[in-house]
Design a protein around this motif. Structure first.
Motif, mmCIF file in Angstrom:
data_model
loop_
_atom_site.group_PDB
_atom_site.id
_atom_site.type_symbol
_atom_site.label_atom_id
_atom_site.label_comp_id
_atom_site.label_asym_id
_atom_site.label_seq_id
_atom_site.Cartn_x
_atom_site.Cartn_y
_atom_site.Cartn_z
ATOM 1 N N GLY A 24 0.815 -1.217 0.000
ATOM 2 C CA GLY A 24 0.000 0.000 0.000
ATOM 3 C C GLY A 24 0.842 1.259 0.000
ATOM 4 O O GLY A 24 0.575 2.203 -0.734
ATOM 5 N N THR A 25 1.869 1.254 0.823
ATOM 6 C CA THR A 25 2.697 2.449 0.914
ATOM 7 C C THR A 25 3.467 2.687 -0.373
ATOM 8 O O THR A 25 3.529 3.804 -0.881
ATOM 9 N N LEU A 26 4.053 1.622 -0.921
ATOM 10 C CA LEU A 26 4.819 1.804 -2.158
ATOM 11 C C LEU A 26 3.891 2.252 -3.285
ATOM 12 O O LEU A 26 4.193 3.179 -4.028
ATOM 13 N N GLY A 28 0.984 3.757 -2.980
ATOM 14 C CA GLY A 28 0.510 5.105 -2.678
ATOM 15 C C GLY A 28 1.529 6.167 -3.026
ATOM 16 O O GLY A 28 1.182 7.298 -3.342
ATOM 17 N N LYS A 29 2.795 5.833 -2.946
ATOM 18 C CA LYS A 29 3.832 6.800 -3.258
ATOM 19 C C LYS A 29 4.287 6.684 -4.710
ATOM 20 O O LYS A 29 5.249 7.340 -5.128
ATOM 21 N N GLY A 30 3.633 5.822 -5.456
ATOM 22 C CA GLY A 30 3.884 5.763 -6.895
ATOM 23 C C GLY A 30 5.057 4.877 -7.306
ATOM 24 O O GLY A 30 5.569 4.993 -8.410
ATOM 25 N N TYR A 31 5.493 3.988 -6.409
ATOM 26 C CA TYR A 31 6.562 3.057 -6.779
ATOM 27 C C TYR A 31 5.943 1.721 -7.170
ATOM 28 O O TYR A 31 5.098 1.196 -6.455
ATOM 29 N N ASN A 32 6.360 1.154 -8.280
ATOM 30 C CA ASN A 32 5.780 -0.107 -8.737
ATOM 31 C C ASN A 32 6.598 -1.299 -8.235
ATOM 32 O O ASN A 32 7.824 -1.279 -8.243
ATOM 33 N N ILE A 33 5.889 -2.324 -7.784
ATOM 34 C CA ILE A 33 6.560 -3.573 -7.428
ATOM 35 C C ILE A 33 6.512 -4.466 -8.671
ATOM 36 O O ILE A 33 5.434 -4.823 -9.132
ATOM 37 N N THR A 59 15.758 6.954 -5.934
ATOM 38 C CA THR A 59 14.387 6.477 -5.723
ATOM 39 C C THR A 59 14.391 5.216 -4.872
ATOM 40 O O THR A 59 13.594 5.070 -3.941
ATOM 41 N N VAL A 60 15.307 4.320 -5.191
ATOM 42 C CA VAL A 60 15.344 3.058 -4.469
ATOM 43 C C VAL A 60 15.764 3.273 -3.013
ATOM 44 O O VAL A 60 15.224 2.644 -2.100
ATOM 45 N N THR A 61 16.670 4.206 -2.787
ATOM 46 C CA THR A 61 17.047 4.530 -1.411
ATOM 47 C C THR A 61 15.839 5.065 -0.646
ATOM 48 O O THR A 61 15.617 4.734 0.519
ATOM 49 N N ARG A 62 15.041 5.902 -1.332
ATOM 50 C CA ARG A 62 13.812 6.417 -0.703
ATOM 51 C C ARG A 62 12.879 5.266 -0.334
ATOM 52 O O ARG A 62 12.291 5.246 0.749
ATOM 53 N N ILE A 63 12.741 4.316 -1.250
ATOM 54 C CA ILE A 63 11.875 3.156 -0.981
ATOM 55 C C ILE A 63 12.382 2.388 0.243
ATOM 56 O O ILE A 63 11.628 2.065 1.149
#
Lengths: 161, 566
Positions: A24-26, A28-33, A59-63
């Motif tokens: 949900g968090t990823l 919601g923040k627009g990162y795709n799994i 971006t990945v560090t943010r994730i």
């Protein structure tokens, strides 16, 4: 910055909503799994999630930092940056038709695919390998007529502590 | 000792030193309320569940302790969502207990059922659905632990009715909670790097944020600035973390920051950012933000680092401990600024301040909203806890009321929740009954939780409400004036209740001022009364908040004023 695939290994407490929280968090923040694998570890209390996502390093560090905020997350590692081994698996069912029968047999012998089930009408194969190996196999399987296929997410193991 | 779920809940609340619960009963929490009936715990009955959460939030912001609320399932739970999201954005420690239908009915669309843990997952620090009585005690303990430790935040605990009615052996010594938090102690190497950067800086600036207040690090931050004569600016959430009347204080930065603060940020060569997250309202265009400076960021949460602004030296750690370490390192290594350099830098800022001070013009027969705020500061001598609503009232308060102490400016920063101020003021006043507590409101936002006047009246919670009444949704109107060619699309709020009569209808006192010369007298009269008082100030209708950085602009490019024709 260059975008590439990152394989992230996450140790979590095996709680009912831990995956929902992460996904949900990823999302919601627009990162795709891109791919996902989850199961318990040697302890039922703790699960390991291996997921892949595409992005530049920032971006990945943010994730990763987002993930570390979760109470149920124990450890996060980006396996892309450490020596690690990666595997995927496919289960594939080929329908055996009279015109493909010989071709299928030849391919199984040539590529040493593992036969899980064999009947008069179909064969089920189990193939594991890293991404290029799976892609290679898929290219060979395609002409044989794939009736159904399931591909797992990437599982990965780090080689250093 | 065998206890019921409801008894365990109240017992742990007592163990956690909870003094007060803000709540609203309903079907699934009847058992808990029945237990409360016999309890010594203080409970404030709000008039809407959103009010309960804001009140608990206000209580938490003013005291630094965990605020607690209790509501029923379904609509009771969903009504808390805005309050929870408000607390989440500003990292405020609260625990929200929601009732839930019996576990056997969960998922059946039972009466007043909703998946509140699912709904609040993105806006809580953590949440729990208690599935059986065995996990109840540890879950409640853990909820408090999670809310208050690390980067604080709201935690929701969903309590199914049947779980609360069951009985279990209760032994506090047997409750085990997970210790999830990793406390970072910054490496000494980092302190050496800060020293190095400070040593070479000619124009250092400190930027203080909400993390300094939450981390109780105001004293250390103030000492750092004063000892080494480093000027300080702050975010909205940082107001009060450094004395607003100190010479080194440059006011708030950002969209409605002072000219001199924004100029200082744009020209400094070292920015020491403490407990901030570089919100877009603070930075303006990211590319030009502090573009002449090296940036040090101190924050407890790694996810705040390099999120918006890429910094040169990130330090992950508690603000208080980190600043203490830093002070010690600087002292041990005999850091001292070059006097001439520091003097020149402070003189430069003073020059900006003289060129464009924070100002407004109180002339004519119409009350200027800023004048009311300045008079309020004068009359109270700043010895007051202020809550605000959101919009122009909030920005003028941030600009014109000098906050000298932490935890005295209580405002919804991140989420920007209208309707926050009144219930928050009620929560603050419950914590500090002997302190003057004033909600600075607009005529729009006060109507969003106006029902809480009944709460104030019932419990004689003597909050004061100052309405800056311009008959508009003022901030939205300001944007329409500046960016939409004065097309005031649905922002005219002239059709409103007579607030004085409304106050009286609720059983509290209503006062009104319509002329500048009445302002002081009304404020004094209202503040002196030992009752809740609503003061309605009819103010200049189309006053704008200036300076203003247009969205998408650099913070050094400010609109400073416009021709005011009234």
């Amino acid at each position: 910055m260059e975008k590439k695939e990152h394989i992230i290994s996450i140790l979590v407490y095996n709680k009912p909503d831990v995956l929902a929280r992460i996904a949900g968090t990823l999302g919601g923040k627009g990162y795709n799994i891109e791919s996902l694998c989850v199961n318990t570890t040697t302890s039922y209390e703790i699960s390991k999630i291996v997921m892949t996502t595409v992005g530049n390093q920032a971006t990945v560090t943010r994730i990763e930092n987002q993930l570390r905020r979760f109470v149920d997350v124990i450890q996060v590692d980006d396996l892309t940056n450490i020596e690690s081994i990666h595997r995927e698996m496919i289960l594939v069912r080929l329908n055996i038709t009279s015109d493909k029968k010989d071709q299928i047999k030849k391919a199984i012998d040539t590529y040493k695919w593992k036969v899980l089930l064999l009947s008069d009408s179909y064969v089920v194969l189990e193939i594991t390998g890293d991404k290029p190996q799976i892609d290679f196999a898929l290219a060979r399987l395609e002409p044989l007529g794939i009736a159904d296929i399931t591909r797992t997410g990437i599982v990965a193991l780090q080689l250093e502590d | 000792m065998k206890l019921k779920g409801t008894q365990i809940l109240l017992k742990i609340l007592e163990e956690e030193n909870v003094e007060i619960i803000f709540g609203y009963p309903g079907g699934t929490v009847l058992d808990i309320y029945d237990c409360l009936y016999h309890s010594k715990l203080k409970h404030i009955l709000v008039r809407h569940e959103q009010g309960a959460v804001h009140a608990a939030d206000g209580y938490a912001r003013a005291t630094g302790k965990v605020g607690v609320c209790l509501v029923t399932s379904g609509p009771g739970a969903t009504n808390t969502v805005t309050g929870i999201a408000t607390a989440n954005m500003d990292s405020i420690p609260i625990v929200v207990f929601t009732g839930q239908v019996p576990t056997g009915l969960i998922g059946n669309d039972a009466f007043q059922e909703c998946d509140i843990t699912g709904i609040t997952r993105p806006c809580t620090k953590h949440n729990f659905l208690v599935r059986n009585i065995e996990e109840l005690a540890a879950t409640i303990k853990e909820a408090f632990h999670i809310a208050r430790t690390g980067r604080p935040g709201p935690v929701l605990v969903d309590l199914p009715k049947n779980v609360m009615a069951e009985e279990i052996e209760y032994d506090p010594a047997n409750i085990k909670i997970r210790n999830y938090e990793v406390f970072h102690k910054p490496a000494p190497k980092k302190m050496a790097q800060v020293f190095e950067m400070l040593f070479h800086a000619k124009k250092p600036l400190i930027m203080t944020g909400g993390g300094v207040i939450l981390g109780k690090a105001s004293l250390e931050l103030t000492q750092l600035a004063q000892k080494y004569q480093i000027p300080v600016t702050g975010t909205l959430m940082g107001l009060g973390s450094f004395p607003g009347t100190d010479q080194l204080w440059q006011g708030m930065l950002g969209m409605h920051g002072t000219y001199y603060a924004n100029m200082a940020v744009s020209h400094c060569d070292l920015l020491i950012a403490v407990g901030v997250r570089f919100d877009d309202r603070v930075t303006g265009t990211i590319e030009t933000f502090a573009s002449n400076a090296q940036i040090i960021q101190i924050d407890i949460d790694p996810s705040s680092i390099n999120k918006n602004v890429v910094v040169d030296l990130p330090i992950i750690g508690e603000t208080k401990a980190t600043l203490k370490d830093l002070m010690k390192f600087l002292a041990d290594h005999n850091y001292a600024p070059v006097p001439a350099q520091r003097k020149a830098w402070l003189a430069q800022i003073a020059e900006w301040k003289e060129k464009v001070p924070l100002t407004y013009c109180q002339n004519g027969k119409i009350i200027k909203p800023q004048y009311v705020i300045q008079k309020l500061h004068e009359v109270t001598k700043g010895d007051v806890i202020i809550t605000t609503e959101v919009g122009q009232n909030q920005m003028w308060t941030a600009q014109f009321f000098s906050f000298d102490k932490p935890n005295t400016f209580i405002s919804s920063g991140g989420l920007g929740t209208m309707g926050f101020g009144l219930p928050a003021a009620i929560g603050v006043k419950c914590a500090f009954p002997d302190k003057q507590v004033v909600d600075i409101a607009g005529d729009g936002s006060i109507q969003m939780n106006i029902q809480e006047l009944a709460t104030a009246a019932q419990y004689k919670i003597n909050v004061k409400i100052v309405i800056l009444n311009n008959g508009y949704l003022g901030m939205v109107r300001q944007w329409q004036e500046l960016f939409y060619e004065k097309r005031y699309s649905y922002t005219d709020m002239t059709y409103a209740p007579d607030f004085v009569k409304l106050a009286e209808a609720y059983g509290i006192v209503g006062l009104r001022a319509t002329k500048p010369e009445e302002v002081e007298a009304v404020l004094k009269e209202g503040l002196d009364m030992n009752k809740p008082v609503l003061m309605d100030f009819t103010v200049s209708r189309e006053e704008c908040v200036y300076p203003m950085v247009r969205p998408g602009a650099s913070i050094s490019e400010m609109t400073l004023d416009r021709e005011i024709t009234n």
